[in-house]
Design a protein around this motif. Structure first.
Motif, PDB file in Angstrom:
ATOM      1  N   VAL A 157      24.006  -0.701  38.196  1.00  0.00           N
ATOM      2  CA  VAL A 157      24.702   0.558  38.455  1.00  0.00           C
ATOM      3  C   VAL A 157      24.098   1.629  37.552  1.00  0.00           C
ATOM      4  O   VAL A 157      24.194   1.535  36.326  1.00  0.00           O
ATOM      5  N   MET A 158      23.458   2.619  38.144  1.00  0.00           N
ATOM      6  CA  MET A 158      22.841   3.677  37.356  1.00  0.00           C
ATOM      7  C   MET A 158      23.641   4.972  37.510  1.00  0.00           C
ATOM      8  O   MET A 158      23.949   5.399  38.626  1.00  0.00           O
ATOM      9  N   ALA A 159      23.971   5.566  36.400  1.00  0.00           N
ATOM     10  CA  ALA A 159      24.665   6.857  36.389  1.00  0.00           C
ATOM     11  C   ALA A 159      24.140   7.665  35.218  1.00  0.00           C
ATOM     12  O   ALA A 159      23.332   7.176  34.421  1.00  0.00           O
ATOM     13  N   ASP A 160      24.599   8.900  35.110  1.00  0.00           N
ATOM     14  CA  ASP A 160      24.204   9.745  33.986  1.00  0.00           C
ATOM     15  C   ASP A 160      25.275   9.704  32.906  1.00  0.00           C
ATOM     16  O   ASP A 160      26.443   9.390  33.179  1.00  0.00           O
ATOM     17  N   GLY A 161      24.879  10.060  31.706  1.00  0.00           N
ATOM     18  CA  GLY A 161      25.816  10.043  30.589  1.00  0.00           C
ATOM     19  C   GLY A 161      26.564  11.337  30.406  1.00  0.00           C
ATOM     20  O   GLY A 161      27.220  11.541  29.377  1.00  0.00           O
ATOM     21  N   ASP A 162      26.511  12.248  31.412  1.00  0.00           N
ATOM     22  CA  ASP A 162      27.113  13.572  31.261  1.00  0.00           C
ATOM     23  C   ASP A 162      28.487  13.695  31.900  1.00  0.00           C
ATOM     24  O   ASP A 162      29.053  14.785  31.970  1.00  0.00           O
ATOM     25  N   ASP A 163      29.034  12.583  32.404  1.00  0.00           N
ATOM     26  CA  ASP A 163      30.380  12.553  32.990  1.00  0.00           C
ATOM     27  C   ASP A 163      30.500  13.410  34.253  1.00  0.00           C
ATOM     28  O   ASP A 163      31.566  13.942  34.548  1.00  0.00           O
ATOM     29  N   ASN A 180      30.933  15.578  51.119  1.00  0.00           N
ATOM     30  CA  ASN A 180      32.281  16.134  50.977  1.00  0.00           C
ATOM     31  C   ASN A 180      32.295  17.528  50.345  1.00  0.00           C
ATOM     32  O   ASN A 180      33.358  18.114  50.131  1.00  0.00           O
ATOM     33  N   GLY A 181      31.119  18.061  50.035  1.00  0.00           N
ATOM     34  CA  GLY A 181      31.015  19.451  49.586  1.00  0.00           C
ATOM     35  C   GLY A 181      31.333  19.710  48.133  1.00  0.00           C
ATOM     36  O   GLY A 181      31.305  20.867  47.695  1.00  0.00           O
ATOM     37  N   THR A 182      31.596  18.665  47.332  1.00  0.00           N
ATOM     38  CA  THR A 182      31.981  18.919  45.941  1.00  0.00           C
ATOM     39  C   THR A 182      30.805  19.383  45.089  1.00  0.00           C
ATOM     40  O   THR A 182      30.997  20.123  44.121  1.00  0.00           O
ATOM     41  N   TYR A 183      29.579  18.978  45.444  1.00  0.00           N
ATOM     42  CA  TYR A 183      28.427  19.389  44.634  1.00  0.00           C
ATOM     43  C   TYR A 183      28.214  20.898  44.713  1.00  0.00           C
ATOM     44  O   TYR A 183      27.999  21.564  43.702  1.00  0.00           O
ATOM     45  N   SER A 184      28.285  21.445  45.922  1.00  0.00           N
ATOM     46  CA  SER A 184      28.069  22.886  46.083  1.00  0.00           C
ATOM     47  C   SER A 184      29.195  23.690  45.436  1.00  0.00           C
ATOM     48  O   SER A 184      28.988  24.828  45.004  1.00  0.00           O
ATOM     49  N   LYS A 185      30.389  23.099  45.355  1.00  0.00           N
ATOM     50  CA  LYS A 185      31.513  23.801  44.726  1.00  0.00           C
ATOM     51  C   LYS A 185      31.434  23.745  43.208  1.00  0.00           C
ATOM     52  O   LYS A 185      31.671  24.740  42.518  1.00  0.00           O
ATOM     53  N   LYS A 241      27.243  25.306  39.642  1.00  0.00           N
ATOM     54  CA  LYS A 241      27.211  26.778  39.656  1.00  0.00           C
ATOM     55  C   LYS A 241      25.792  27.331  39.750  1.00  0.00           C
ATOM     56  O   LYS A 241      25.600  28.537  39.761  1.00  0.00           O
ATOM     57  N   ARG A 242      24.791  26.459  39.825  1.00  0.00           N
ATOM     58  CA  ARG A 242      23.398  26.922  39.854  1.00  0.00           C
ATOM     59  C   ARG A 242      22.909  26.926  41.305  1.00  0.00           C
ATOM     60  O   ARG A 242      22.604  25.883  41.873  1.00  0.00           O
ATOM     61  N   ALA A 243      22.847  28.124  41.881  1.00  0.00           N
ATOM     62  CA  ALA A 243      22.543  28.255  43.310  1.00  0.00           C
ATOM     63  C   ALA A 243      21.184  27.676  43.670  1.00  0.00           C
ATOM     64  O   ALA A 243      21.018  27.056  44.725  1.00  0.00           O
ATOM     65  N   PHE A 244      20.200  27.867  42.798  1.00  0.00           N
ATOM     66  CA  PHE A 244      18.857  27.380  43.101  1.00  0.00           C
ATOM     67  C   PHE A 244      18.804  25.854  43.123  1.00  0.00           C
ATOM     68  O   PHE A 244      17.975  25.274  43.803  1.00  0.00           O
ATOM     69  N   HIS A 245      19.697  25.202  42.364  1.00  0.00           N
ATOM     70  CA  HIS A 245      19.753  23.739  42.408  1.00  0.00           C
ATOM     71  C   HIS A 245      20.210  23.275  43.781  1.00  0.00           C
ATOM     72  O   HIS A 245      19.664  22.315  44.334  1.00  0.00           O
ATOM     73  N   ILE A 283      27.100   6.518  50.198  1.00  0.00           N
ATOM     74  CA  ILE A 283      28.562   6.517  50.115  1.00  0.00           C
ATOM     75  C   ILE A 283      29.000   7.860  49.533  1.00  0.00           C
ATOM     76  O   ILE A 283      28.546   8.232  48.442  1.00  0.00           O
ATOM     77  N   PRO A 284      29.833   8.612  50.234  1.00  0.00           N
ATOM     78  CA  PRO A 284      30.288   9.908  49.698  1.00  0.00           C
ATOM     79  C   PRO A 284      31.065   9.722  48.398  1.00  0.00           C
ATOM     80  O   PRO A 284      31.910   8.823  48.280  1.00  0.00           O
ATOM     81  N   ILE A 285      30.758  10.549  47.433  1.00  0.00           N
ATOM     82  CA  ILE A 285      31.466  10.548  46.155  1.00  0.00           C
ATOM     83  C   ILE A 285      31.857  11.976  45.809  1.00  0.00           C
ATOM     84  O   ILE A 285      31.387  12.936  46.420  1.00  0.00           O
ATOM     85  N   GLU A 286      32.707  12.102  44.831  1.00  0.00           N
ATOM     86  CA  GLU A 286      33.018  13.421  44.286  1.00  0.00           C
ATOM     87  C   GLU A 286      32.079  13.699  43.117  1.00  0.00           C
ATOM     88  O   GLU A 286      31.665  12.781  42.410  1.00  0.00           O
ATOM     89  N   TYR A 287      31.767  14.972  42.955  1.00  0.00           N
ATOM     90  CA  TYR A 287      30.905  15.389  41.843  1.00  0.00           C
ATOM     91  C   TYR A 287      31.682  16.411  41.023  1.00  0.00           C
ATOM     92  O   TYR A 287      32.399  17.250  41.576  1.00  0.00           O
ATOM     93  N   ARG A 288      31.559  16.323  39.709  1.00  0.00           N
ATOM     94  CA  ARG A 288      32.230  17.309  38.862  1.00  0.00           C
ATOM     95  C   ARG A 288      31.219  17.889  37.892  1.00  0.00           C
ATOM     96  O   ARG A 288      30.312  17.183  37.437  1.00  0.00           O
ATOM     97  N   ASP A 289      31.370  19.147  37.592  1.00  0.00           N
ATOM     98  CA  ASP A 289      30.437  19.805  36.688  1.00  0.00           C
ATOM     99  C   ASP A 289      30.662  19.307  35.266  1.00  0.00           C
ATOM    100  O   ASP A 289      31.707  18.730  34.940  1.00  0.00           O
ATOM    101  N   ARG A 290      29.692  19.549  34.432  1.00  0.00           N
ATOM    102  CA  ARG A 290      29.791  19.119  33.039  1.00  0.00           C
ATOM    103  C   ARG A 290      31.003  19.758  32.359  1.00  0.00           C
ATOM    104  O   ARG A 290      31.341  20.907  32.643  1.00  0.00           O
ATOM    105  N   PRO A 291      31.636  19.029  31.443  1.00  0.00           N
ATOM    106  CA  PRO A 291      32.744  19.626  30.693  1.00  0.00           C
ATOM    107  C   PRO A 291      32.250  20.731  29.762  1.00  0.00           C
ATOM    108  O   PRO A 291      31.062  20.805  29.442  1.00  0.00           O
ATOM    109  N   GLU A 292      33.145  21.548  29.331  1.00  0.00           N
ATOM    110  CA  GLU A 292      32.789  22.669  28.448  1.00  0.00           C
ATOM    111  C   GLU A 292      32.165  22.150  27.157  1.00  0.00           C
ATOM    112  O   GLU A 292      32.636  21.204  26.547  1.00  0.00           O
ATOM    113  N   GLY A 293      31.073  22.773  26.762  1.00  0.00           N
ATOM    114  CA  GLY A 293      30.363  22.368  25.551  1.00  0.00           C
ATOM    115  C   GLY A 293      29.161  21.484  25.827  1.00  0.00           C
ATOM    116  O   GLY A 293      28.290  21.335  24.976  1.00  0.00           O
ATOM    117  N   SER A 294      29.126  20.881  27.019  1.00  0.00           N
ATOM    118  CA  SER A 294      27.986  20.061  27.405  1.00  0.00           C
ATOM    119  C   SER A 294      27.036  20.903  28.245  1.00  0.00           C
ATOM    120  O   SER A 294      27.476  21.724  29.047  1.00  0.00           O
TER     121      SER A 294
END
Length: 305
Positions: free
Chosen positions: A79-85, A114-119, A122-126, A190-201
């Motif tokens: 299982v590979m994921a990032d350490g940025d939560d 499910n559209g969570t990445y675009s929401k 916040k980086r439009a070019f990404h 598999i569709p997942i939810e994506y959340r932006d980095r927490p404040e300070g990261s």
């Protein structure tokens, strides 16, 4: 089955502890590995405090980290994921299931359906870059993947131990997707939810420089995996330019039975020769690539995981 959670990290002191705890809650039987890539903060210390097996990768770049992880760690499911939560651990069961049942060799956590990445991002070019690369690869390899560059993936042992990691940076996800498509591995999204980095990261990605690296990777892998299409396109471009330069010369010869535009004639002839050579290279390399695929398929048939 032995499950390994592999987390490449670079300066993730604020989030890595939570990521480890979340995956341990969801997969208490799994072994969690954190590979630190020359962090300048307390990432290693925090990871050790939360019970992860911590190793250090001195070669900078996510691709180098993934290469070491794939070679060092022995497991049945990775299982590979990032350490940025940014990838919720609670979706891991959905991603693992197709691996357990044999439906997939690689499962991708799809952030876009499910559209969570675009929401959240916040980086439009990404967002633009993700869709552009996705469309390009889908067209080249006649695929229909929704998320080429997701960092949340699950692999079986066969894929991990037979994946030649050549990329050194963040273009590694693109390389894995292209390798799986080209070598006919089973892929499931598999569709997942994506959340932006927490404040300070903060993100280590640079929209333009890393985007250029990804495009270069796509370009070179396209040349390596689809040489006939690549060199036919080059040959066609050279042929068209040679034709544009050469038509006035031909018309002049038909009209006057004499050529005054000698430089144009030489240029046109040279372009036509280069076009022919490019097409010939395409056919030769296409034969070599097909032979390589056959050898790789035979190797997989003999592989015992």
């Amino acid at each position: 089955m032995k499950v390994a959670v592999i987390l490449p990290c670079y300066n993730e002191e604020l989030t890595i502890g939570k990521v480890i705890d979340d995956f341990r809650k969801e997969l208490p039987e799994a072994t969690i590995y954190v590979y630190d890539n020359n962090s300048k903060d307390r990432t290693m210390e925090v990871a050790k405090q939360h019970g992860a097996i911590v190793k250090k990768e001195f070669r900078q770049g996510k691709g180098n980290v993934v290469c070491s992880m794939f070679r060092d760690i022995e497991a049945d499911i990775y299982v590979m994921a990032d350490g940025d939560d940014t990838y919720p651990a609670e979706f891991v069961h959905n991603l693992i299931e197709p691996i357990k049942t044999g439906e997939a060799d690689m499962v991708i956590g799809d952030r876009h359906t499910n559209g969570t990445y675009s929401k959240e991002n916040k980086r439009a070019f990404h967002n633009f870059g993700n869709h552009f690369v996705k469309s390009l690869i889908n067209k080249l390899f006649k695929a229909s993947l929704s998320d080429i560059m997701s960092g949340y993936r699950v692999f079986n042992r066969k894929f991990v131990k037979n994946m030649p990691v050549l990329s050194t940076g963040f273009e590694i996800e693109t390389e894995m997707s292209i390798h799986a498509l080209d070598k006919n591995f089973l892929i499931k999204e598999i569709p997942i939810e994506y959340r932006d980095r927490p404040e300070g990261s903060y993100s280590k990605l640079n929209t333009f420089s890393d985007g250029i690296k990804v495009l270069k990777t796509v370009f070179w892998l396209f040349k390596d995996f689809k040489p006939l299409v690549f060199f036919t396109f080059v040959a066609l471009c050279l042929f068209i330019v040679g034709l544009i330069v050469g038509v006035p010369v031909i018309l002049e010869f038909i009209d006057a039975h004499y050529i005054k535009k000698v430089p144009s004639a030489i240029l046109s002839g040279s372009l036509m020769i280069l076009s022919t050579l490019s097409l010939s290279c395409g056919f030769i390399l296409d034969t070599i690539v097909k032979q390589h695929k056959q050898n790789y398929a035979m190797f997989l048939n003999r592989y015992e995981g």
